[in-house]
Design a protein around this motif. Sequence first.
Motif, PDB file in Angstrom:
ATOM      1  N   VAL A 105       0.852  -1.191   0.000  1.00 28.38           N
ATOM      2  CA  VAL A 105       0.000   0.000   0.000  1.00 28.38           C
ATOM      3  C   VAL A 105       0.892   1.248   0.000  1.00 28.38           C
ATOM      4  O   VAL A 105       1.730   1.410   0.896  1.00 28.38           O
ATOM      5  N   PRO A 106       0.750   2.145  -0.970  1.00 25.42           N
ATOM      6  CA  PRO A 106       1.551   3.375  -0.980  1.00 25.42           C
ATOM      7  C   PRO A 106       1.280   4.229   0.254  1.00 25.42           C
ATOM      8  O   PRO A 106       0.125   4.374   0.681  1.00 25.42           O
ATOM      9  N   VAL A 107       2.338   4.805   0.805  1.00 23.56           N
ATOM     10  CA  VAL A 107       2.207   5.629   2.004  1.00 23.56           C
ATOM     11  C   VAL A 107       1.321   6.848   1.741  1.00 23.56           C
ATOM     12  O   VAL A 107       0.529   7.260   2.592  1.00 23.56           O
ATOM     13  N   VAL A 108       1.416   7.415   0.532  1.00 20.27           N
ATOM     14  CA  VAL A 108       0.625   8.615   0.239  1.00 20.27           C
ATOM     15  C   VAL A 108      -0.872   8.312   0.237  1.00 20.27           C
ATOM     16  O   VAL A 108      -1.688   9.212   0.454  1.00 20.27           O
ATOM     17  N   VAL A 109      -1.238   7.073  -0.002  1.00 20.83           N
ATOM     18  CA  VAL A 109      -2.654   6.705   0.034  1.00 20.83           C
ATOM     19  C   VAL A 109      -3.193   6.838   1.461  1.00 20.83           C
ATOM     20  O   VAL A 109      -4.286   7.364   1.689  1.00 20.83           O
ATOM     21  N   ALA A 110      -2.410   6.359   2.427  1.00 20.46           N
ATOM     22  CA  ALA A 110      -2.812   6.504   3.829  1.00 20.46           C
ATOM     23  C   ALA A 110      -2.907   7.979   4.218  1.00 20.46           C
ATOM     24  O   ALA A 110      -3.845   8.390   4.911  1.00 20.46           O
ATOM     25  N   LEU A 111      -1.942   8.796   3.767  1.00 21.65           N
ATOM     26  CA  LEU A 111      -1.981  10.223   4.068  1.00 21.65           C
ATOM     27  C   LEU A 111      -3.191  10.898   3.434  1.00 21.65           C
ATOM     28  O   LEU A 111      -3.783  11.814   4.023  1.00 21.65           O
ATOM     29  N   ALA A 112      -3.574  10.444   2.250  1.00 23.08           N
ATOM     30  CA  ALA A 112      -4.751  11.013   1.586  1.00 23.08           C
ATOM     31  C   ALA A 112      -6.018  10.735   2.388  1.00 23.08           C
ATOM     32  O   ALA A 112      -6.891  11.605   2.515  1.00 23.08           O
ATOM     33  N   TRP A 113      -6.134   9.520   2.933  1.00 24.06           N
ATOM     34  CA  TRP A 113      -7.265   9.215   3.808  1.00 24.06           C
ATOM     35  C   TRP A 113      -7.294  10.178   4.994  1.00 24.06           C
ATOM     36  O   TRP A 113      -8.358  10.648   5.402  1.00 24.06           O
ATOM     37  N   GLY A 114      -6.121  10.475   5.554  1.00 25.87           N
ATOM     38  CA  GLY A 114      -6.062  11.366   6.706  1.00 25.87           C
ATOM     39  C   GLY A 114      -6.399  12.804   6.362  1.00 25.87           C
ATOM     40  O   GLY A 114      -7.251  13.425   6.998  1.00 25.87           O
ATOM     41  N   GLY A 115      -5.729  13.358   5.357  1.00 23.75           N
ATOM     42  CA  GLY A 115      -5.938  14.761   5.007  1.00 23.75           C
ATOM     43  C   GLY A 115      -7.340  15.049   4.510  1.00 23.75           C
ATOM     44  O   GLY A 115      -8.015  15.975   4.987  1.00 23.75           O
TER      45      GLY A 115
END
Length: 267
Positions: A120-130
């Motif tokens: 899972v790309p790290v930026v995907v998790a950050l997108a869920w957060g932001g």
Amino acid sequence: MNSGRPAPGAVRDAVRRGPSPGGLDVLGVLGGGLLLAVIAAQVASGLQPRPIGLAGVVVLLLTASALAFAARAHPLPRAAAALGAAAVTGYAAEWVGVRTGLPFGDYGYTGLLRPQLGGVPVVVALAWGGMGLAAHATAAAAAPGSRAARIGLGALALTAWDLFLDPQMVRLGLWTWHDPGLYRGVPAGNFAGWLVVSLLVMAVIEAALTDPGARSAGLVAIYTAMAFMETLGFAAVFDPPDPLVAGVGGACMGLFSVLAWRRAWRR
């Protein structure tokens, strides 16, 4: 003897209240500057034939802007906890999803988005957060007094963003579906899965914030800016344009933006 230095509690209260008359709203300026950088990066990526390199930059800037605006409306530790909880929830859902096909459907990430943890790309998790914070604040602006309404509207608002996100990521080859669906190759079940995970994201944000009904015009501005930029991109910038996605995504995200700003204007 008073040394003239404010107590730590007074400093925290001042940050939450915003700037004093004639003072500088540091968090507001920071969040606004980062949001302008998000828009600039979005424009730059839309003008490139393969904008994958800027996808991570957009997400990082968006997440930083969301945290700054959230810290303006809530104590910083609570804002950071809400962002982290939303990101972890989204990451967990993606980690399970690429292994089991639940809840989004049978899909997988390619190697174009890096770095990755467990596929899972790290930026995907950050997108869920932001975007989770932005969607929650949009729901809070529309229905500040009802926890159930905030969670429900916030989940729908976040799912509305995926009406843009999935077609764009499929177009760029960032992930693939085993059985493509009718909506630009995206299965309808994916959006049902997004709604379920978005409900969890809204619930953990609610639990992390001491005053989840607090208004944040900055976070609503992030949601509105993303709605506008994605609509413009699919309507006129991307090659080829996609009026269907522009119309469907723009109408859905635009509805939640209008509800949030309409309530704010009434106040």
